[in-house]
Design a protein around this motif. Sequence first.
Motif, PDB file in Angstrom:
ATOM      1  N   UNK A  21      -5.116  10.864 -15.817  1.00  0.00           N
ATOM      2  CA  UNK A  21      -5.901  10.632 -14.598  1.00  0.00           C
ATOM      3  C   UNK A  21      -5.023  10.694 -13.354  1.00  0.00           C
ATOM      4  N   UNK A  22      -5.440  11.559 -12.422  1.00  0.00           N
ATOM      5  CA  UNK A  22      -4.724  11.679 -11.150  1.00  0.00           C
ATOM      6  C   UNK A  22      -5.495  10.875 -10.117  1.00  0.00           C
ATOM      7  N   UNK A  23      -4.821   9.969  -9.478  1.00  0.00           N
ATOM      8  CA  UNK A  23      -5.481   9.118  -8.485  1.00  0.00           C
ATOM      9  C   UNK A  23      -5.170   9.604  -7.068  1.00  0.00           C
ATOM     10  N   UNK A  24      -6.138   9.494  -6.142  1.00  0.00           N
ATOM     11  CA  UNK A  24      -5.936  10.011  -4.788  1.00  0.00           C
ATOM     12  C   UNK A  24      -5.172   9.013  -3.911  1.00  0.00           C
ATOM     13  N   UNK A  25      -3.906   8.821  -4.244  1.00  0.00           N
ATOM     14  CA  UNK A  25      -3.096   7.843  -3.500  1.00  0.00           C
ATOM     15  C   UNK A  25      -1.752   8.447  -3.125  1.00  0.00           C
ATOM     16  N   UNK A  26      -1.108   7.815  -2.164  1.00  0.00           N
ATOM     17  CA  UNK A  26       0.253   8.204  -1.779  1.00  0.00           C
ATOM     18  C   UNK A  26       1.018   6.925  -1.437  1.00  0.00           C
ATOM     19  N   UNK A  27       2.335   7.063  -1.302  1.00  0.00           N
ATOM     20  CA  UNK A  27       3.170   5.893  -1.006  1.00  0.00           C
ATOM     21  C   UNK A  27       3.939   6.058   0.293  1.00  0.00           C
ATOM     22  N   UNK A  28       4.100   4.935   0.990  1.00  0.00           N
ATOM     23  CA  UNK A  28       4.943   4.888   2.194  1.00  0.00           C
ATOM     24  C   UNK A  28       5.992   3.798   1.988  1.00  0.00           C
ATOM     25  N   UNK A 108       5.958   9.482   0.522  1.00  0.00           N
ATOM     26  CA  UNK A 108       7.088   9.815  -0.351  1.00  0.00           C
ATOM     27  C   UNK A 108       6.878   9.289  -1.760  1.00  0.00           C
ATOM     28  N   UNK A 109       7.590   9.905  -2.694  1.00  0.00           N
ATOM     29  CA  UNK A 109       7.559   9.438  -4.076  1.00  0.00           C
ATOM     30  C   UNK A 109       8.321   8.118  -4.156  1.00  0.00           C
ATOM     31  N   UNK A 110       7.810   7.133  -4.885  1.00  0.00           N
ATOM     32  CA  UNK A 110       8.537   5.874  -4.979  1.00  0.00           C
ATOM     33  C   UNK A 110       9.832   6.010  -5.786  1.00  0.00           C
ATOM     34  N   UNK A 111      10.876   5.414  -5.266  1.00  0.00           N
ATOM     35  CA  UNK A 111      12.169   5.377  -5.961  1.00  0.00           C
ATOM     36  C   UNK A 111      12.600   3.924  -5.945  1.00  0.00           C
ATOM     37  N   UNK A 151       7.052  -0.309  -1.246  1.00  0.00           N
ATOM     38  CA  UNK A 151       6.102   0.766  -0.940  1.00  0.00           C
ATOM     39  C   UNK A 151       4.698   0.237  -0.720  1.00  0.00           C
ATOM     40  N   UNK A 152       4.038   0.802   0.286  1.00  0.00           N
ATOM     41  CA  UNK A 152       2.597   0.616   0.396  1.00  0.00           C
ATOM     42  C   UNK A 152       1.979   1.783  -0.366  1.00  0.00           C
ATOM     43  N   UNK A 153       1.206   1.476  -1.392  1.00  0.00           N
ATOM     44  CA  UNK A 153       0.458   2.515  -2.100  1.00  0.00           C
ATOM     45  C   UNK A 153      -0.935   2.538  -1.477  1.00  0.00           C
ATOM     46  N   UNK A 154      -1.361   3.719  -0.974  1.00  0.00           N
ATOM     47  CA  UNK A 154      -2.592   3.771  -0.169  1.00  0.00           C
ATOM     48  C   UNK A 154      -3.513   4.917  -0.582  1.00  0.00           C
TER      49      UNK A 154
END
Length: 231
Positions: A21-28, A108-111, A151-154
């Motif tokens: 499952x791909x979720x429509x989120x991104x991280x800052x 950005x990708x979380x690291x 990270x804020x996942x949004x």
Amino acid sequence: TATFVNAAGPYINNVGAMIGIKLPVFNELHGKIAFNDTLGIIPRHVPLMIWNDPVYLPWSEEERQELGAFEDTRWLLEEFPAGVHFRPEGLGQSPVLLILWTYDIEEQEPVWPPTFDDFYPEIVLRGLTRMVPALSAYINKMGRPVVDGGYYCKTRENRPLVGPLPVEGAYIIGALSGFGVMACPAAGELLAAHITGSEMPDYAAAFQLDRYEDPAYQKLLEGWDATSGQL
Ligand SMILES: Cc1cc2nc3c(=O)[nH]c(=O)nc-3n(C[C@H](O)[C@H](O)[C@H](O)COP(=O)(O)OP(=O)(O)OC[C@H]3O[C@@H](n4cnc5c(N)ncnc54)[C@H](O)[C@@H]3O)c2cc1C
């Protein structure tokens, strides 16, 4: 149990991938600094304070000339966005101030662990001196501030995901952005209602993943300013 909950914070897409499952989120990435107000400039009873105007960082004329001379430092002379905020941290005689400011939001990708620009503490302090000029006393004399964050996942509209996933028995609770500490009791209660088959509150559908399948919701998203009000 036949129930699986994806609650992996910034990693919900990594965990989601395990069940396809791909979720429509991104991280800052959002940082914060903690340092000791050894001069006692901020009274300890001061509440959380937020500066809601854009700012220019204060520099001496000499610093200004030097920063302006180089391509990679010129941005430090430009306008910075609103949102620098702080509060005293800790009880009793604690001298600690927490200061937060995300002036360069990018996806950005979380690291883990996250890393921050070496300039970050100084930029944050200089930005805050626009609200509290007396804090200029710490410019170049900050000691060793603790820098950390996460990270804020949004979602694009900055509304969390809580509810069933299109794999039987799988659920999501995530995309809690910069308000998850405050929102988690309600989000947890909503998720528990889904899992236990309890009566659903009327707002439940607004947090489900399948809201994106609704053309009316998609239309709503077109004019949605998701940056407004989010520090
Ligand atoms: C600098 C900063 C300041 C903030 N300030 C506030 C604030 O003042 N008020 C507020 O309400 N919110 C604030 N937040 C937001 C809040 O921290 C988040 O919204 C909240 O932590 C999100 O909760 P979560 O449970 O979804 O994710 P997380 O808290 O990130 O928890 C996810 C968990 O999943 C685990 N995990 C990840 N992958 C796996 C895996 N594969 N297997 C097992 N476990 C896994 C992680 O280790 C982690 O423990 C702030 C965030 C930041 C970064």
